[in-house]
Design an enzyme around this catalytic site. Structure first.
Site, PDB file in Angstrom:
ATOM      1  CG  HIS A 141      26.268  39.683  65.544  1.00  0.00           C
ATOM      2  ND1 HIS A 141      25.037  39.089  65.460  1.00  0.00           N
ATOM      3  CD2 HIS A 141      26.961  38.962  66.477  1.00  0.00           C
ATOM      4  CE1 HIS A 141      24.967  38.071  66.292  1.00  0.00           C
ATOM      5  NE2 HIS A 141      26.126  37.973  66.921  1.00  0.00           N
ATOM      6  CG  HIS A 153      30.068  35.117  66.469  1.00  0.00           C
ATOM      7  ND1 HIS A 153      29.304  33.975  66.529  1.00  0.00           N
ATOM      8  CD2 HIS A 153      29.372  36.056  67.183  1.00  0.00           C
ATOM      9  CE1 HIS A 153      28.218  34.196  67.241  1.00  0.00           C
ATOM     10  NE2 HIS A 153      28.232  35.466  67.654  1.00  0.00           N
ATOM     11  CD  GLU A 154      30.500  39.363  68.578  1.00  0.00           C
ATOM     12  OE1 GLU A 154      29.551  40.065  68.194  1.00  0.00           O
ATOM     13  OE2 GLU A 154      30.390  38.521  69.487  1.00  0.00           O
TER      14      GLU A 154
END
Length: 602
Positions: A395, A391-392
């Site tokens: 980003h 997920h990160e």
């Protein structure tokens, strides 16, 4: 004796982010602050002359963007030092210094908003002809200034409001210190009979345990911790909301929601459509909870049973290094350039992985243009840790590709699109893991369960958060007081409505709202829900290799903030002004629930 968290000094360097890429030392940081203050002082010479000519306006915006970049680096360094260990007085001091500098900046440059916003459209059009280089800053000027006509105060009032920023941010700071520094859950006996300190990372593990007593005791400790401080948390949240309402009223918005969504270029109808459509599809969550109750044989089934494995615990454990290898393999579908970016992230000191005493809870990514993205994690060796890394990293890769493509004034992608890249990675990781464990019934059931719960926990739960937040704002805007009892009852009612009849709430007054940091981000949470719905469709197209899908997605990743968010998403094939994208996403959820029923032979 209970195992204690490591201190910051005990964490190996390879599990810490490399802040020396920003400044080699705190002394160098101090020098950068002095240099910034000098340039900020020089910038004040533009006051009263910003729009004297096209060339003058160009010089102003070039310097303004440079100042913004310098401040971003200063602010993140200080925040990172503090987030690494909120008990370290040096980090706390640097963070306070950065916040003061931010407030000082807002006050000093507030004349920009007043002068540029007052620029007539015809004059601006002529300026673009007179100084062609201004076209590189056209979106920057229109987004940040010209579209705000009617929402800017006279200069003296803007300066006063800007000087109040540190006061307005006080509630969020109090929440962080209270939640991440002072609040303790206590000690708990784990599955091995060993006393350990209950931390946020351990909660994610224990709540997925097959040991119901451990889940129950974990839940009780969490509730006890929040109940003890619920009145303080209620006052803190109420103070934050009151400040947000005041700022938006001062800028001539009818409501805080109107002002916050306007600043992100999102129509309020998108928010309302989300809430209504999720309500229309709540039966899917109710059916899944009923399936859980039937499979687990739990009557009653409580909220702390929501994450228990349906076929036992498959013992999916992944170290940090193993997880990096899995993420690289799972996301190779996005191309060699994407994998190259991930390798730079994993080996370049971009990630602060390990839990330690005083570290900020949760995880986030923060980009520093001209340096690289930074990621904060609180690592746990489980599937949650693996998905959080993916997920990160989503980003980080959006920042990585955007910064390589866009000029700094167009690189800051809007909040509304920020969660699409991260949740696309989550969906692609799931597809990869389901294929990898296709012949393992126990693991496949676990992964489908995680997928379903991730969807519900992102789309449904974040919409629940959005409802809770909006109701709280409306109460404050009606000049009513937010009390812990009101917030706990409202939150408990929403939890009951969303979970459905199969789930029994241990207590109608639910104080767990107090632990949601995103309520201090002002109408942020609903974007998690919209993003997950959007990314579910995008990831499916990429994984199935639909012609053009990957190219569209790459275009989106590189676009940053160069267009309005709705237009950016349309380029990726999704129209967020229609409810269709939500209906399509819930169709995927229904399909996964059906697959899980088939695996479980239900």
């Amino acid at each position: 004796m209970a195992k204690k968290l490591a201190t910051r000094a005990e964490v190996p360097d390879e599990l810490k982010w490399n802040l020396k890429d920003l400044y080699p030392s705190d002394d160098a940081f101090d020098d950068a602050v002095v240099a910034y203050k000098n340039q900020l002082g020089e910038f004040g010479q533009y006051e009263g002359h910003v729009t004297d000519s096209a060339k003058k306006l160009y010089a102003v915006v070039v310097d303004a963007v440079k100042l913004s970049g310098m401040l971003d680096r200063i602010y993140f360094y200080a925040s990172a030092r503090n987030d690494s260990d909120t008990t370290d007085p040096v980090g706390t001091k640097l963070a306070g210094q950065a916040q003061s500098l931010f407030a000082q900046t807002q006050s000093t440059i507030s004349f920009l908003h007043t002068e540029i916003t007052a620029l007539p459209k015809a004059t601006f059009a002529q300026f673009l002809q007179d100084e062609p280089r201004l076209k590189d800053y056209r979106r920057y000027l229109e987004l940040n200034f010209l579209r705000n006509q009617g929402h800017i105060l006279p200069l003296a009032e803007e300066q006063l409001l800007a000087k109040s920023d540190k006061v307005f941010e006080g509630a969020e700071n109090i929440f962080s210190m209270l939640h991440d520094g002072d609040m303790k859950y206590g000690e708990i006996e784990d599955e091995n009979g060993e006393m350990v300190e209950l931390t946020d990372a351990k909660i994610s593990v224990f709540m997925q345990s097959t040991n119901r007593d451990l889940r129950k005791r974990t839940s009780q400790l969490i509730k006890k911790a929040y109940d003890a401080l619920q009145h303080t948390f209620a006052t803190t949240l109420s103070t934050h909301i009151e400040g947000t309402v005041l700022r938006n009223q001062a800028h001539h918005f009818a409501t805080a929601r109107e002002g916050e969504l306007y600043s992100n270029e999102i129509p309020e109808s998108v928010y309302d459509t989300l809430v209504q459509t999720v309500h229309d599809h709540l039966q899917g969550e109710h059916d899944y909870m009923q399936l859980r109750q039937d499979v687990l044989g739990l009557k009653p089934m409580y909220t702390y049973d929501r994450s228990a494995p349906l076929l036992g615990d498959p013992k999916l454990k992944f170290t940090f290094d193993e997880s990096k290898a899995i993420v690289l393999d799972a996301l190779k579908v996005l191309g060699d350039d994407y994998v190259a970016g991930l390798k730079a992230e994993f080996s370049g000191g971009w990630i602060d992985a390990a839990e330690n005493v005083g570290k900020r809870s949760g995880g986030y990514e923060n980009d520093v243009y001209g340096v690289h993205p930074y990621i904060l994690l609180n690592w746990s060796d489980n599937y949650y840790g693996l998905t959080t890394l993916a997920h990160e990293s989503g980003h980080a890769m959006q920042s990585y590709f955007t910064n390589a493509t866009q000029a700094p004034q167009d690189a800051d992608y809007p909040i509304f699109t920020a969660e699409i890249a991260s949740t696309t990675n989550e969906n692609l990781l799931l597809d990869y893991m389901l294929e990898k464990y296709a012949d393992n019934k126990e693991v496949k059931a676990y992964l489908l369960q995680q997928s379903i719960q991730n969807f519900i926990g992102t789309v449904n739960l974040q919409t629940l958060f959005a409802e809770f937040e909006h109701n709280a704002y409306e109460k404050v805007e009606d000049d009513e007081t937010l009390t812990a009892d009101y917030l706990g009852t409202m939150y408990g009612d929403l939890v009951a409505q969303y979970n459905g009849p199969a789930v029994t709430l241990p207590d109608k007054n639910n104080s767990s709202w107090a632990g949601v940091p995103h309520f201090y981000y002002n109408y942020y949470v609903y974007q998690y829900a919209t993003s997950m719905a959007i990314s579910t469709t995008i990831a499916d197209r990429i994984y199935r290799k639909v012609p053009g899908a990957l190219d569209q997605y790459k275009t989106f990743l590189k676009a940053g903030g160069s267009q309005a968010p709705i237009e950016l998403i349309k380029q990726a094939g999704v129209d967020v002004t229609s409810r269709q994208y939500l209906d399509d996403a819930f169709a995927v959820l229904d399909k996964r629930i059906a697959e899980l029923k088939e695996v479980l032979e239900k």
